[in-house]
Design an enzyme around this catalytic site. Sequence first.
Site, PDB file in Angstrom:
ATOM      1  N   GLU A 265       9.758   0.755  10.765  1.00  0.00           N
ATOM      2  CA  GLU A 265      10.731   1.838  10.588  1.00  0.00           C
ATOM      3  C   GLU A 265       9.963   3.117  10.880  1.00  0.00           C
ATOM      4  O   GLU A 265       9.154   3.561  10.067  1.00  0.00           O
ATOM      5  CB  GLU A 265      11.270   1.776   9.150  1.00  0.00           C
TER       6      GLU A 265
ATOM      7  N   GLU B 255       9.007  15.000  16.287  1.00  0.00           N
ATOM      8  CA  GLU B 255       9.422  14.961  14.887  1.00  0.00           C
ATOM      9  C   GLU B 255       8.618  16.000  14.091  1.00  0.00           C
ATOM     10  O   GLU B 255       7.410  15.864  13.919  1.00  0.00           O
ATOM     11  CB  GLU B 255       9.155  13.554  14.344  1.00  0.00           C
TER      12      GLU B 255
ATOM     13  N   CYS C 276      12.956  10.469   7.888  1.00  0.00           N
ATOM     14  CA  CYS C 276      13.011   9.978   9.265  1.00  0.00           C
ATOM     15  C   CYS C 276      14.414  10.143   9.834  1.00  0.00           C
ATOM     16  O   CYS C 276      14.583  10.304  11.040  1.00  0.00           O
ATOM     17  CB  CYS C 276      12.574   8.520   9.297  1.00  0.00           C
TER      18      CYS C 276
ATOM     19  N   LYS D 233       0.854  -1.192   0.000  1.00  0.00           N
ATOM     20  CA  LYS D 233       0.000   0.000   0.000  1.00  0.00           C
ATOM     21  C   LYS D 233       0.884   1.235   0.000  1.00  0.00           C
ATOM     22  O   LYS D 233       1.468   1.595   1.019  1.00  0.00           O
ATOM     23  CB  LYS D 233      -0.904   0.038   1.237  1.00  0.00           C
TER      24      LYS D 233
HETATM   25  P1  NDP Z   1       1.343   7.828   9.214  1.00  0.00           P
HETATM   26  O1  NDP Z   1       2.184   7.020  10.113  1.00  0.00           O
HETATM   27  O2  NDP Z   1      -0.070   8.049   9.622  1.00  0.00           O
HETATM   28  O3  NDP Z   1       1.302   7.182   7.748  1.00  0.00           O
HETATM   29  C1  NDP Z   1       2.267   6.315   7.209  1.00  0.00           C
HETATM   30  C2  NDP Z   1       1.587   5.225   6.373  1.00  0.00           C
HETATM   31  O4  NDP Z   1       0.770   4.414   7.211  1.00  0.00           O
HETATM   32  C3  NDP Z   1       0.651   5.778   5.292  1.00  0.00           C
HETATM   33  O5  NDP Z   1       0.701   4.987   4.134  1.00  0.00           O
HETATM   34  C4  NDP Z   1      -0.703   5.656   5.968  1.00  0.00           C
HETATM   35  O6  NDP Z   1      -1.767   5.668   5.089  1.00  0.00           O
HETATM   36  C5  NDP Z   1      -0.557   4.357   6.722  1.00  0.00           C
HETATM   37  N1  NDP Z   1      -1.518   4.198   7.814  1.00  0.00           N
HETATM   38  C6  NDP Z   1      -2.218   5.153   8.479  1.00  0.00           C
HETATM   39  N2  NDP Z   1      -3.024   4.612   9.394  1.00  0.00           N
HETATM   40  C7  NDP Z   1      -2.848   3.278   9.324  1.00  0.00           C
HETATM   41  C8  NDP Z   1      -3.405   2.166  10.030  1.00  0.00           C
HETATM   42  N3  NDP Z   1      -4.334   2.298  10.962  1.00  0.00           N
HETATM   43  N4  NDP Z   1      -2.972   0.931   9.712  1.00  0.00           N
HETATM   44  C9  NDP Z   1      -2.043   0.757   8.760  1.00  0.00           C
HETATM   45  N5  NDP Z   1      -1.499   1.761   8.049  1.00  0.00           N
HETATM   46  C10 NDP Z   1      -1.891   3.016   8.336  1.00  0.00           C
HETATM   47  O7  NDP Z   1       2.071   9.200   8.982  1.00  0.00           O
HETATM   48  P2  NDP Z   1       1.470  10.541   8.358  1.00  0.00           P
HETATM   49  O8  NDP Z   1       1.480  10.394   6.903  1.00  0.00           O
HETATM   50  O9  NDP Z   1       0.157  10.910   8.979  1.00  0.00           O
HETATM   51  O10 NDP Z   1       2.560  11.611   8.843  1.00  0.00           O
HETATM   52  C11 NDP Z   1       2.542  12.064  10.204  1.00  0.00           C
HETATM   53  C12 NDP Z   1       3.923  12.111  10.763  1.00  0.00           C
HETATM   54  O11 NDP Z   1       4.477  10.793  10.806  1.00  0.00           O
HETATM   55  C13 NDP Z   1       4.927  12.907   9.954  1.00  0.00           C
HETATM   56  O12 NDP Z   1       4.826  14.249  10.185  1.00  0.00           O
HETATM   57  C14 NDP Z   1       6.216  12.299  10.434  1.00  0.00           C
HETATM   58  O13 NDP Z   1       6.539  12.867  11.672  1.00  0.00           O
HETATM   59  C15 NDP Z   1       5.883  10.846  10.624  1.00  0.00           C
HETATM   60  N6  NDP Z   1       6.259  10.033   9.440  1.00  0.00           N
HETATM   61  C16 NDP Z   1       7.429   9.356   9.479  1.00  0.00           C
HETATM   62  C17 NDP Z   1       7.849   8.669   8.367  1.00  0.00           C
HETATM   63  C18 NDP Z   1       9.147   7.937   8.342  1.00  0.00           C
HETATM   64  O14 NDP Z   1       9.785   7.879   7.290  1.00  0.00           O
HETATM   65  N7  NDP Z   1       9.545   7.301   9.425  1.00  0.00           N
HETATM   66  C19 NDP Z   1       7.065   8.639   7.141  1.00  0.00           C
HETATM   67  C20 NDP Z   1       5.815   9.339   7.216  1.00  0.00           C
HETATM   68  C21 NDP Z   1       5.455  10.005   8.337  1.00  0.00           C
HETATM   69  P3  NDP Z   1      -2.513   7.079   4.845  1.00  0.00           P
HETATM   70  O15 NDP Z   1      -1.582   7.848   3.995  1.00  0.00           O
HETATM   71  O16 NDP Z   1      -3.750   6.730   4.141  1.00  0.00           O
HETATM   72  O17 NDP Z   1      -2.788   7.670   6.157  1.00  0.00           O
END
Ligand code: NDP
Length: 504
Positions: free
Chosen positions: A264, A398, A298, A189
């Site tokens: 991660e 973060e 990250c 996904k």
């Molecule tokens: P999320 O952790 O919500 O999203 C990351 C992924 O997880 C997306 O594909 C999201 O889908 C999916 N997801 C969301 N809810 C669920 C669930 N219940 N079960 C399984 N998968 C799920 O991060 P955000 O995009 O909301 O970003 C918020 C913050 O998270 C950022 O500001 C940053 O601080 C951190 N982040 C860290 C990352 C890293 O590389 N470690 C990457 C992204 C974010 P969907 O897009 O539909 O919500």
Amino acid sequence: MDGMSASNDPTAWKPASLRNKLFIGGEWVDGIGGGTIDVINPHDGSVITAIAEATSADVDRAVEAAQKAFPAWSSMAAMDRGRLLLKLADRIEEEQAELGRLEALNTGHPFRDTQILDVPRTAVTYRYFGGMADKFEGSVIPVEAGFLNYLAREPVGVVGQIVPWNFPLMFTSWKMAPALAAGNCIVIKPSEITPLSTLRIAELMQEVGIPDGVVNVVPGYGHTAGARISEHPNIAKVAFTGSTATGRTVVKASAGNLKKLQLELGGKGANIVFEDATIPAAVGGSAFAIWHNQGQACIAGSRLMLHESIADAFMEKFIGLTESIRLGNPLDPATEMGPLTSKMHQQRVLDYCEVAREEGGDIVTGGAAPNDPALAAGCYVRPTIVRAKPADRVCQEEVFGPFVSVMTFKDDAEALEIANGTEYGLGSGLWTADLKRAHKLAGALHAGMVWINSYKRVNPGSPFGGVGQSGYGREMGFEAMREYTHPKSVWVNVDAQIPPYYPR
Ligand code: NDP
């Protein structure tokens, strides 16, 4: 496939064709619910396309397709699986410019970065694991005489992969390449915000001959498609990259069938500059550490820690470099910093600028969206430097944007205390000419990765991942192959004389 306009204006580029459906069992299909999601260009807010929305029923049929493909894929000669990944790496290199433009259009990554980082790193990852497929070996354990005990590594089965929006092209390669090399089938996904490059890679996978059903792409929302992947009884493992909060939700959802997990999560990277560092190198490296990809990484060096004796000299150069960074349309090859990936995220980063002000932080530069009317409709934030205190929220949470919190320290002990003073433990860097100090601190830093006199180096052979609230498990290298396989211990009685346990 090159949709460059007749004027040859790189910013007028449009993809000649786009995949915008779900990819399940080798077919491009609509979602069962019939919904669509607009994919937005973060530079100007325009709609690039509407993609089919995957919901939980689509995840179910993707899992079925993957289960069907698994017996043949997992029993294919490892060398042949590897050969397909090597072909894919070649195709990605051939498509370098087009893939880079697509990534720039959808995510806001400057095209220039995609050409030196995102696309080459993606190709090299598929190539590395293509080469690895037939070299990842089991072992023979020296047990008691007369027995042969060997350890085979078996693919785990159908794996679910949840990828965020910050590095879609690269992060999908980090997850898909080792999973495929090890013989697993995939339901992936991508974030619904940035699905386009993953869909294009799926198209290339089909073109090079990866069999139908081996990789299934289900872009959809996290709370529906993502949640179903996390809980699905027939998914044996989930690899997740995203926030720590969502990571916890995935852990809970995985309990039903006790999935193998690899997480991660977030980071708050400490980037420490000592008094004996080579200042120009440290300034350049620290700028890359935070400003690359608008800080949406990250492993970003989002806490810049300066020895008090060099802080002023360092800051003068660092601010100068920061203020000279060219913001603009990511498709323009001259652009050095693009927009953030979504409006929601832009607001989140701007909110942190307010938090910094409320906490009494000194915003040295940035702290707002740029004034340039040409960028007004986009998700831009000026690179922001804040002098703050270690306990401030902007030094603990973060921000995930072009936002760096600067602190000073007086000696190594204080540097270590500040560096280790967050809940995260992903990447940290240090700049010093003293190798004894460097290695001592590398050992003491609470982090999965440490860079000495550099920052943010990654390589497909080098394990990537964190400790503490930054998650567990590793991507890349032999570690990734271990993550995507189960060890199976097989005992063979070759010639053992076993005294009877129940002598009769
Ligand atoms: P999320 O952790 O919500 O999203 C990351 C992924 O997880 C997306 O594909 C999201 O889908 C999916 N997801 C969301 N809810 C669920 C669930 N219940 N079960 C399984 N998968 C799920 O991060 P955000 O995009 O909301 O970003 C918020 C913050 O998270 C950022 O500001 C940053 O601080 C951190 N982040 C860290 C990352 C890293 O590389 N470690 C990457 C992204 C974010 P969907 O897009 O539909 O919500």
